[in-house]
Design an enzyme around this catalytic site. Structure first.
Site, PDB file in Angstrom:
ATOM      1  N   TYR A 260      13.143  -4.868  27.927  1.00 34.55           N
ATOM      2  CA  TYR A 260      12.626  -5.484  29.157  1.00 34.55           C
ATOM      3  C   TYR A 260      13.528  -6.651  29.577  1.00 34.55           C
ATOM      4  O   TYR A 260      14.000  -6.726  30.715  1.00 34.55           O
ATOM      5  CB  TYR A 260      11.183  -5.968  28.956  1.00 34.55           C
ATOM      6  CG  TYR A 260      10.700  -6.860  30.077  1.00 34.55           C
ATOM      7  CD1 TYR A 260      10.448  -6.346  31.341  1.00 34.55           C
ATOM      8  CD2 TYR A 260      10.525  -8.235  29.877  1.00 34.55           C
ATOM      9  CE1 TYR A 260      10.036  -7.168  32.382  1.00 34.55           C
ATOM     10  CE2 TYR A 260      10.107  -9.057  30.908  1.00 34.55           C
ATOM     11  CZ  TYR A 260       9.865  -8.523  32.159  1.00 34.55           C
ATOM     12  OH  TYR A 260       9.460  -9.345  33.184  1.00 34.55           O
TER      13      TYR A 260
ATOM     14  N   LYS B 219      16.228  -7.316  32.870  1.00 29.09           N
ATOM     15  CA  LYS B 219      16.210  -8.481  33.772  1.00 29.09           C
ATOM     16  C   LYS B 219      17.585  -9.163  33.810  1.00 29.09           C
ATOM     17  O   LYS B 219      18.051  -9.581  34.876  1.00 29.09           O
ATOM     18  CB  LYS B 219      15.132  -9.476  33.327  1.00 29.09           C
ATOM     19  CG  LYS B 219      13.713  -8.988  33.591  1.00 29.09           C
ATOM     20  CD  LYS B 219      13.427  -8.874  35.083  1.00 29.09           C
ATOM     21  CE  LYS B 219      12.044  -8.317  35.360  1.00 29.09           C
ATOM     22  NZ  LYS B 219      11.813  -8.083  36.784  1.00 29.09           N
TER      23      LYS B 219
ATOM     24  N   SER C 255      13.167 -13.352  34.584  1.00 31.86           N
ATOM     25  CA  SER C 255      12.197 -13.763  33.558  1.00 31.86           C
ATOM     26  C   SER C 255      12.872 -14.645  32.514  1.00 31.86           C
ATOM     27  O   SER C 255      14.075 -14.494  32.241  1.00 31.86           O
ATOM     28  CB  SER C 255      11.654 -12.498  32.882  1.00 31.86           C
ATOM     29  OG  SER C 255      10.978 -12.825  31.706  1.00 31.86           O
TER      30      SER C 255
HETATM   31  N1  LIG Z   1       3.579 -11.648  34.678  1.00 32.66           N
HETATM   32  C1  LIG Z   1       4.505 -12.367  34.064  1.00 32.66           C
HETATM   33  O1  LIG Z   1       4.174 -13.207  33.203  1.00 32.66           O
HETATM   34  C2  LIG Z   1       5.962 -12.250  34.419  1.00 32.66           C
HETATM   35  C3  LIG Z   1       6.897 -13.112  33.814  1.00 32.66           C
HETATM   36  C4  LIG Z   1       8.244 -13.002  34.160  1.00 32.66           C
HETATM   37  C5  LIG Z   1       8.654 -12.064  35.110  1.00 32.66           C
HETATM   38  N2  LIG Z   1       7.728 -11.217  35.672  1.00 32.66           N
HETATM   39  C6  LIG Z   1       8.197 -10.237  36.664  1.00 32.66           C
HETATM   40  O2  LIG Z   1       7.461 -10.410  37.863  1.00 32.66           O
HETATM   41  C7  LIG Z   1       7.365  -9.182  38.558  1.00 32.66           C
HETATM   42  C8  LIG Z   1       5.911  -8.921  38.927  1.00 32.66           C
HETATM   43  O3  LIG Z   1       5.135  -8.932  37.742  1.00 32.66           O
HETATM   44  P1  LIG Z   1       3.546  -8.820  37.755  1.00 32.66           P
HETATM   45  O4  LIG Z   1       3.052  -9.615  36.596  1.00 32.66           O
HETATM   46  O5  LIG Z   1       3.037  -9.109  39.104  1.00 32.66           O
HETATM   47  O6  LIG Z   1       3.384  -7.278  37.388  1.00 32.66           O
HETATM   48  P2  LIG Z   1       2.463  -6.162  38.061  1.00 32.66           P
HETATM   49  O7  LIG Z   1       2.593  -4.943  37.203  1.00 32.66           O
HETATM   50  O8  LIG Z   1       1.115  -6.691  38.364  1.00 32.66           O
HETATM   51  O9  LIG Z   1       3.201  -5.924  39.448  1.00 32.66           O
HETATM   52  C9  LIG Z   1       4.297  -5.066  39.605  1.00 32.66           C
HETATM   53  C10 LIG Z   1       4.063  -4.279  40.886  1.00 32.66           C
HETATM   54  O10 LIG Z   1       5.176  -3.445  41.126  1.00 32.66           O
HETATM   55  C11 LIG Z   1       4.729  -2.123  41.403  1.00 32.66           C
HETATM   56  N3  LIG Z   1       5.820  -1.246  40.958  1.00 32.66           N
HETATM   57  C12 LIG Z   1       6.254  -1.049  39.684  1.00 32.66           C
HETATM   58  N4  LIG Z   1       7.323  -0.221  39.695  1.00 32.66           N
HETATM   59  C13 LIG Z   1       7.571   0.085  40.999  1.00 32.66           C
HETATM   60  C14 LIG Z   1       8.555   0.864  41.664  1.00 32.66           C
HETATM   61  N5  LIG Z   1       9.514   1.497  40.971  1.00 32.66           N
HETATM   62  N6  LIG Z   1       8.519   0.947  43.009  1.00 32.66           N
HETATM   63  C15 LIG Z   1       7.553   0.303  43.729  1.00 32.66           C
HETATM   64  N7  LIG Z   1       6.598  -0.446  43.159  1.00 32.66           N
HETATM   65  C16 LIG Z   1       6.611  -0.561  41.805  1.00 32.66           C
HETATM   66  C17 LIG Z   1       3.425  -1.957  40.667  1.00 32.66           C
HETATM   67  O11 LIG Z   1       2.569  -0.990  41.247  1.00 32.66           O
HETATM   68  C18 LIG Z   1       2.834  -3.370  40.772  1.00 32.66           C
HETATM   69  O12 LIG Z   1       2.052  -3.500  41.950  1.00 32.66           O
HETATM   70  C19 LIG Z   1       7.992  -8.128  37.651  1.00 32.66           C
HETATM   71  O13 LIG Z   1       9.314  -7.920  38.067  1.00 32.66           O
HETATM   72  C20 LIG Z   1       7.952  -8.795  36.290  1.00 32.66           C
HETATM   73  O14 LIG Z   1       8.955  -8.301  35.452  1.00 32.66           O
HETATM   74  C21 LIG Z   1       6.397 -11.289  35.363  1.00 32.66           C
END
Ligand SMILES: NC(=O)c1ccc[n+]([C@@H]2O[C@H](COP(=O)([O-])OP(=O)(O)OC[C@H]3O[C@@H](n4cnc5c(N)ncnc54)[C@H](O)[C@@H]3O)[C@@H](O)[C@H]2O)c1
Length: 323
Positions: A141, A145, A117
């Site tokens: 958070y 990362k 991120s």
């Molecule tokens: N959305 C954003 O703007 C953004 C920006 C930068 C980085 N990210 C990163 O992208 C990734 C996905 O984000 P997202 O927005 O799709 O979030 P999200 O919460 O929609 O998706 C995360 C998924 O991981 C699953 N999950 C969480 N912990 C788990 C575990 N221990 N074991 C198995 N499954 C697990 C959840 O059920 C969910 O389906 C994350 O790593 C997040 O940190 C997101």
């Protein structure tokens, strides 16, 4: 190649699963469904319900499906929650990653892509953030990362695994309404939520040193982000990556909060003027990616603009929340 996508039932993961499947890749998903929905997945993608903290399950899944590459998105992602519950974030995000990497090393998987991120950078005072801009996260958070990237690289070196860390900037939009982000943690759904409640959008500070005084961010369409994963997976599959690769995923263009709210007003038809409130502590005036390395190393650049992000996100919002 057979790819395991952890967190593949989540907002971004489901887009990645769909993009990779559409491109002909063999994919399966592991997700504990704490924040994901199976209905987001293409019918042909197998879903294993389980946690990245369950080492025995991971080893079984990697072996049974003969997995050759992993795309690791499973994580907790709410900044405020990470401030309130840092041990949980370290345990789930870093502990889950460590457990997964152990299983990956034991199974002999040699390709690993990690979902990082822009939060790793904190609030650097630069016009364009390159991958060499010093990392100084400002919340747990972002710390998980950054430490996650260190762990990925160290495990890669120790076990001969090629690794890619993608540092996403501000993700928005949806490739289809049913894949939209259902959470209200990012600015686009937060503004939609205000409008749906018949309230004016809020701007936190309009006295920043930017042209219109509001904060500037780099917004990336989730469909472009999914294509970046496909490009990175293909790069990993080619097997010519020397060591690790860390890449910003953004458009390289800034959009101010006020500009974004104007577009949301045009798309939703609700043009009520925003309320200006005090600055929030910790908000950087400007956060924009240099997108050069992504183009050079992955042959990938974003194609979709902010209006397309807002329009697609709005269709998803109407499907999930109505108005
Ligand atoms: N959305 C954003 O703007 C953004 C920006 C930068 C980085 N990210 C990163 O992208 C990734 C996905 O984000 P997202 O927005 O799709 O979030 P999200 O919460 O929609 O998706 C995360 C998924 O991981 C699953 N999950 C969480 N912990 C788990 C575990 N221990 N074991 C198995 N499954 C697990 C959840 O059920 C969910 O389906 C994350 O790593 C997040 O940190 C997101």
């Amino acid at each position: 190649m057979t790819w395991l996508i952890t967190g593949g039932a989540g907002y971004i993961g489901a887009h990645v699963a769909r993009a990779m499947t559409d491109a002909g890749e063999r994919v399966l998903v592991l997700d504990d469904l704490s924040a994901g929905f199976p209905a987001r997945l293409p019918a042909e993608v197998p879903l294993v319900q389980g946690s990245s903290l369950d080492g025995d399950l991971l080893k079984r899944v990697l072996a049974e499906h003969a997995v050759t590459g992993v795309v690791h998105l499973a994580a907790r992602k709410q900044v405020a929650e990470s401030v309130a519950q840092p041990t949980r974030y370290y345990q789930e995000n870093l502990g889950g990653l460590g457990t997964l990497l152990e299983a990956v090393a034991e199974a002999g998987v040699k390709r690993f892509l990690f979902s990082s991120s822009a939060a790793v950078y904190g609030n650097p005072d630069v016009a364009l953030i390159t991958e060499d801009t010093p990392c100084a996260p400002v919340n747990p958070y972002g710390e998980t990362k950054l430490a996650g990237e260190w762990l990925v690289r160290a495990a890669g070196r120790a076990h001969g695994i090629s690794t890619v860390c993608l540092r996403y900037f501000n993700v928005a939009g949806a490739a289809a309404p049913e894949l939209a982000d259902t959470g209200v943690f990012n600015i686009v759904p937060m503004v939609f939520d205000r409008l749906t409640r018949d309230e004016a959008p809020r701007i936190f500070g309009d006295d920043y040193p930017t042209p219109d005084g509001t904060c500037i961010r780099d917004y990336i369409h989730v469909a472009d982000l999914a294509e970046a994963h496909l490009a990175a997976a293909r790069r990993l599959a080619e097997g010519d990556l020397q060591g690790d690769l860390t890449v910003n995923i953004g458009r390289g263009e800034g959009v101010s909060v006020r500009e974004l709210i104007t577009v949301i007003g045009e798309v939703s038809g609700d043009r009520r003027p925003p309320l200006v409130e005090a600055r929030r502590p910790g908000d950087a005036p400007v956060s924009v990616a240099s997108a050069v390395r992504a183009a050079e190393t992955l042959g990938w650049s974003a194609r979709r603009g902010v209006r397309e992000m807002v329009e697609s996100a709005w269709r998803g919002w109407l499907l999930h929340h109505g108005k």
